[in-house]
Design an enzyme around this catalytic site. Structure first.
Site, mmCIF file in Angstrom:
data_model
loop_
_atom_site.group_PDB
_atom_site.id
_atom_site.type_symbol
_atom_site.label_atom_id
_atom_site.label_comp_id
_atom_site.label_asym_id
_atom_site.label_seq_id
_atom_site.Cartn_x
_atom_site.Cartn_y
_atom_site.Cartn_z
ATOM 1 N N CYS A 157 0.857 -1.187 0.000
ATOM 2 C CA CYS A 157 0.000 0.000 0.000
ATOM 3 C C CYS A 157 0.888 1.230 0.000
ATOM 4 O O CYS A 157 1.597 1.490 0.978
ATOM 5 C CB CYS A 157 -0.905 -0.010 1.235
ATOM 6 S SG CYS A 157 -1.967 1.445 1.392
ATOM 7 N N CYS A 191 -0.867 3.015 -6.664
ATOM 8 C CA CYS A 191 -1.801 2.412 -5.717
ATOM 9 C C CYS A 191 -1.976 0.979 -6.179
ATOM 10 O O CYS A 191 -2.237 0.742 -7.367
ATOM 11 C CB CYS A 191 -3.141 3.148 -5.702
ATOM 12 S SG CYS A 191 -4.428 2.336 -4.705
#
Length: 277
Positions: free
Chosen positions: A77, A192
Site C-alpha cells: 500500500c 496504488c
C-alpha cells in the site's frame, strides 16, 4: 530448515489491491505460505488524517506481529508505507518491512518524452516522501501528480465484478495525459496497488497509448531477495489465510479471496481488539 518450520509472509493492504503483489510474490516464493491482511475497517486510507492513520497502522501491526509471527511483512500500500514505513521499522526493529513506493525512478529511466504522471491516492500525492522521490530520481522530467479521490473505491468495486461507467473512469485518469511542446505523457505510474486490476480498462479509455507502470513484480523480487531459500524445498499447495479487520467481508469479497487461493479467517483478529484500532 524444513518446510514446516518456514514462517509465512505477511502481505498487508488497506483493501484488496495488495492481491496484485501477492500474486507476484507467490510465483517467486512457492515454498512459503502467505497471510493476507486487509484493513478494510479503515479503507480507504487516502483521506485519513496523517496522525490518526499512523497511530492506527502501528497499533494494528503490534497485534499482527504478536499473533502471526511472519518472516517478513510486505506493505502493499503506497499510502500506508509512504507515511508509516519509517515508524514501523522504528517500532518493530526485529521485523523486516518491504515497502511499496511510487515507481518514479524506473519511470524516469524509461520515459522518452520526459513527461511522466503518477496516478495515486490523495494521501500518496501529498506526502513529502513522494516529492523527495521526484527530486532524487526524476528532476530532469516533468512529473504530474494526480491524486484520485475515487479510483481506489472504483477499483475495489471493479475487482468484485461491479460495472463501472467509462465516463467515470476516464474522469479519474484523464488528468494524467499531458501534451507540451509537441510531446506527450508516455508513462503513467500506478501508485496504488488497486489500480493494476483496472489496467486493461485504462488502456482502452486512454487518449493515447502509454506505459502503465505496475510495481508489483519489483516488490515481489525485493521480498524474495530478503527471504532465505531452503535447500530441497517443495512448492506448497492449499489455501492461505486472509484477515479482514472489519470481520465482515461480503460474499463477493469472500468469493474473490477463494479465486486467489485464500480463505477468510473468521476470528484471526478478535472483535474487542478491532474496536480499539
Amino acid at each position: 530448515m524444513t518446510k514446516t518450520e518456514l514462517k509465512p509472509i505477511l502481505v498487508f493492504d488497506s483493501g484488496i489491491g495488495g492481491l496484485t503483489v501477492l500474486r507476484e510474490a507467490r510465483v517467486l516464493m512457492p515454498e512459503r505460505h502467505f497471510i493476507y491482511v486487509a484493513d478494510d475497517a479503515g479503507f480507504p486510507y487516502g483521506g485519513w488524517e496523517e496522525g490518526a492513520l499512523k497511530e492506527r497502522v502501528i497499533a494494528l501491526f503490534g497485534r499482527l506481529l504478536a499473533e502471526l509471527d511472519p518472516e517478513i511483512c510486505i506493505i502493499a500500500c503506497n499510502t500506508a508505507f509512504t507515511l508509516v514505513g519509517a515508524d514501523l521499522r522504528a517500532a518493530y526493529p526485529q521485523m523486516t518491512f518491504v515497502g511499496t513506493v511510487p515507481a518514479i525512478k524506473p519511470a524516469a529511466e524509461r520515459t522518452r518524452s520526459g513527461l511522466v504522471s503518477v496516478l495515486a491516492t490523495p494521501g500518496t500525492v501529498k506526502r513529502a516522501y513522494t516529492r523527495d522521490l521526484i527530486q532524487s530520481f526524476a528532476s530532469q522530467c516533468h512529473v504530474r501528480l494526480v491524486g484520485s479521490e475515487n479510483l481506489a473505491r472504483m477499483a475495489e468495486a471493479y475487482i468484485r465484478g461491479d460495472a463501472l461507467a467509462d465516463e467515470a473512469v476516464l474522469a479519474e485518469i484523464e488528468p494524467c495525459f499531458v501534451e507540451a511542446e509537441g510531446k506527450r505523457t508516455d508513462i503513467v505510474v500506478l501508485a496504488c496497488t488497486h489500480y493494476p486490476f483496472m489496467s486493461n480498462v485504462f488502456r482502452r479509455l486512454a487518449p493515447w497509448p502509454v506505459d502503465w507502470l505496475d510495481p508489483a513484480e519489483a516488490i515481489a523480487r525485493r521480498a524474495r531477495s530478503l527471504v532465505p531459500l531452503p535447500n530441497g524445498f517443495e512448492p506448497l499447495n492449499g489455501e492461505d489465510p486472509a484477515i479482514f479487520t472489519s470481520g465482515r467481508p461480503d460474499f463477493a469479497t469472500r468469493r474473490l479471496m477463494q479465486g486467489f487461493g485464500l480463505r477468510v479467517m473468521a476470528d484471526a483478529v478478535s472483535a474487542d481488539r478491532r474496536e480499539r484500532i
